[in-house]
Write a protein that holds these residues in place. Structure first.
Motif, PDB file in Angstrom:
ATOM      1  N   LYS A 236       7.755  -8.757   6.559  1.00 12.22           N
ATOM      2  CA  LYS A 236       6.284  -8.861   6.592  1.00 12.22           C
ATOM      3  C   LYS A 236       5.702  -7.992   7.717  1.00 12.22           C
ATOM      4  N   CYS A 239       5.987  -4.298   6.772  1.00  9.88           N
ATOM      5  CA  CYS A 239       5.086  -3.971   5.658  1.00  9.88           C
ATOM      6  C   CYS A 239       3.619  -4.028   6.082  1.00  9.88           C
ATOM      7  N   SER A 243       2.661   1.633   4.919  1.00  7.30           N
ATOM      8  CA  SER A 243       2.341   1.490   3.487  1.00  7.30           C
ATOM      9  C   SER A 243       3.597   1.552   2.619  1.00  7.30           C
ATOM     10  N   SER A 244       4.687   2.094   3.180  1.00  2.00           N
ATOM     11  CA  SER A 244       5.969   2.038   2.464  1.00  2.00           C
ATOM     12  C   SER A 244       7.092   1.869   3.482  1.00  2.00           C
ATOM     13  N   LEU A 261      10.079   0.281  -0.862  1.00  3.85           N
ATOM     14  CA  LEU A 261       8.989  -0.661  -1.130  1.00  3.85           C
ATOM     15  C   LEU A 261       7.669   0.012  -0.789  1.00  3.85           C
ATOM     16  N   SER A 262       6.720  -0.038  -1.738  1.00  5.29           N
ATOM     17  CA  SER A 262       5.408   0.594  -1.507  1.00  5.29           C
ATOM     18  C   SER A 262       4.303  -0.385  -1.879  1.00  5.29           C
ATOM     19  N   ARG A 263       3.245  -0.375  -1.069  1.00  8.02           N
ATOM     20  CA  ARG A 263       2.068  -1.209  -1.387  1.00  8.02           C
ATOM     21  C   ARG A 263       1.255  -0.508  -2.478  1.00  8.02           C
ATOM     22  N   TRP A 269       3.134  -5.130  -4.660  1.00  6.68           N
ATOM     23  CA  TRP A 269       4.186  -4.270  -4.133  1.00  6.68           C
ATOM     24  C   TRP A 269       5.061  -3.760  -5.261  1.00  6.68           C
ATOM     25  N   LEU A 287       4.575 -10.431  -1.416  1.00  2.00           N
ATOM     26  CA  LEU A 287       5.721 -10.040  -0.608  1.00  2.00           C
ATOM     27  C   LEU A 287       6.792 -11.132  -0.603  1.00  2.00           C
TER      28      LEU A 287
END
Length: 455
Positions: A236, A239, A243-244, A261-263, A269, A287
């Motif tokens: 968390k 992130c 943004s990734s 992992l990308s927002r 996500w 998340l």
């Protein structure tokens, strides 16, 4: 004074006794080697008492057939020679052993699979430099640890018993093999008993590398923020800052198991998984859900969580760089090559095994989306970073390395970043392999082996 290179001539044991060597008279005078006195002959772990007879107008070495067989030497073998007056020792060498993962005696023309050509190339390079090389697997280490069943090349591949070497280049490709007690015991024993040197003696894991390099303020600029992923809180926190992020198996290689992992929305996500066939996508509405999916993997695989970078791209495909750094004939780190790797279509990692393509740094930078003002010195900045990092690994990780593959990236603002360090760099991705051609990377291995063994 450089150690001289001589050709060894094998003579019938009926003519020459096993405890007598014949050596060129001028060489004996130059090196102050005493004639007709008992000396210790040394070749790797092999020791034997001999006397030496000078031969006028001759610049080689003659030994008996029986002695040659015990040493594993063939007639016409070029070797370096050195005399140590304090210990009255005449040493031949260097004897280099390359520790490889597997062999296949059934395949007589290709006993080491896809690295057979590299092994031939190393053999040819050793002949030109006056070194002797053999190749052995963990199964070939004998119970005495002073001899090894190794492969040598002379008009084809042959297996024979050989002395333990002066220098071991550890090219094992699995941690399981490297950690076998017989391997660890062998490496420890030959270092303490015979003063041998083992380089690239261990694998590196990603956490170890980043934690070691963090200790040096001058290296921190190359390091993406990285932590061991052990909890949802850590995921968390990272992130919320980036943004990734990338999740990388601490002990992975060839891009295996990497997750990006990308927002893609306020709390949406997307996870991209690197697989052999391409990138697999999965979306999550929170998340927490994403973490519950990957926490199963975390039970068996330790992950590093790393700040995502905006790498330069060519046609939407990310680009990174592999620098091969090696210790040279003076024992100093040098750059042997840097190549650019562009990820294959549908992949976000650039490994050649995943369809990545190679090109020069200049070509890839010119074709990329790197702003023009950052292009001019990109190559020199990558070289400096690779050297700084190699020296950092040497300084902060207590192990002996002679070569390192260092993966670097450029972001779209021209900044150089470290991706990972590989202590078992492949010999197949720095320059194309051509039959009969000896690459600089191969010559450098022998030059460094000569440096550390004193030849």
């Amino acid at each position: 004074m450089s150690t001289p290179k001589i050709d060894v001539q094998v003579i019938s044991s009926g003519i020459l006794s096993d405890d007598v060597l014949m050596l060129g008279e001028s060489l004996m005078k130059q090196w102050k080697i005493p004639a007709q006195q008992h000396l210790a002959l040394q070749f790797g772990s092999f020791r034997h008492s001999v006397t030496i007879v000078p031969v006028p107008k001759y610049d080689g070495l003659r030994i008996s057939q029986t002695l040659a067989r015990r040493m594993g030497i063939f007639s016409g073998t070029p070797l370096r020679i050195q005399y140590q007056a304090t210990t009255r020792t005449l040493a031949l060498g260097p004897l280099i052993g390359v520790l490889i993962s597997r062999d296949n005696p059934e395949q007589s023309d290709k006993p080491f699979g896809d690295i057979t050509m590299f092994c031939r190339e190393l053999t040819d390079a050793c002949r030109s430099q006056g070194a002797y090389v053999y190749f052995f697997t963990p199964n070939a280490i004998g119970s005495t640890l002073s001899s090894v069943e190794g492969w040598v090349y002379t008009k084809g591949w042959h297996r024979m018993m050989l002395p333990a070497p002066d220098v071991v280049n550890n090219r094992l490709t699995s941690r399981k093999l490297e950690n076998r007690p017989v391997v660890q015991q062998f490496m420890k024993e030959i270092k303490t008993r015979y003063g041998a040197h083992v380089f690239n003696e261990k694998f590196l894991d990603k956490s170890e590398v980043f934690n070691a390099l963090k200790k040096d303020a001058s290296l921190q600029k190359y390091l993406p923020e990285s932590h061991s992923l052990q909890s949802y809180t850590m995921l968390k926190n990272m992130c919320s800052r980036y943004s990734s992020v990338f999740l990388k198996p601490v002990r992975g290689s060839l891009g295996k198991g990497i997750i990006r992992l990308s927002r893609i929305g306020p709390d949406n996500w997307q996870a991209l998984y690197a697989t052999v066939s391409g990138t697999k996508r999965q979306s999550f509405t929170s998340l927490v859900k994403l973490f519950s999916t990957i926490s199963g993997k975390m039970k068996s695989v330790r992950y590093l969580i790393q700040q995502g970078l905006t790498l330069i791209e060519i046609g939407g495909r990310p680009v990174d760089f592999r620098a091969l750094t090696q210790k040279n004939a003076s024992g100093k780190w040098a750059i042997t090559s840097i190549v650019s790797r562009t990820a294959g279509t549908h992949h976000f990692v650039s490994n050649l095994a995943r369809g990545g393509t190679l090109s020069t740094v200049r070509d890839s930078v010119a074709k990329s989306n790197l702003p023009i003002q950052f292009r001019g010195d990109a190559s020199s900045r990558l070289s400096k970073a690779a050297l700084d990092i190699a020296i950092g690994i040497d300084t902060y990780i207590p192990a002996h390395f002679g070569e390192l593959g260092i993966d670097l990236a450029l972001d779209t603002s021209g900044r150089v970043w470290l991706l990972e360090v590989n202590s078992k760099p492949s010999k197949n991705d720095n320059t194309p392999l051509k039959e009969g051609k000896i690459r600089p990377s191969v010559r450098m291995i022998i030059q460094y082996a000569r440096y550390i063994s004193g030849f």
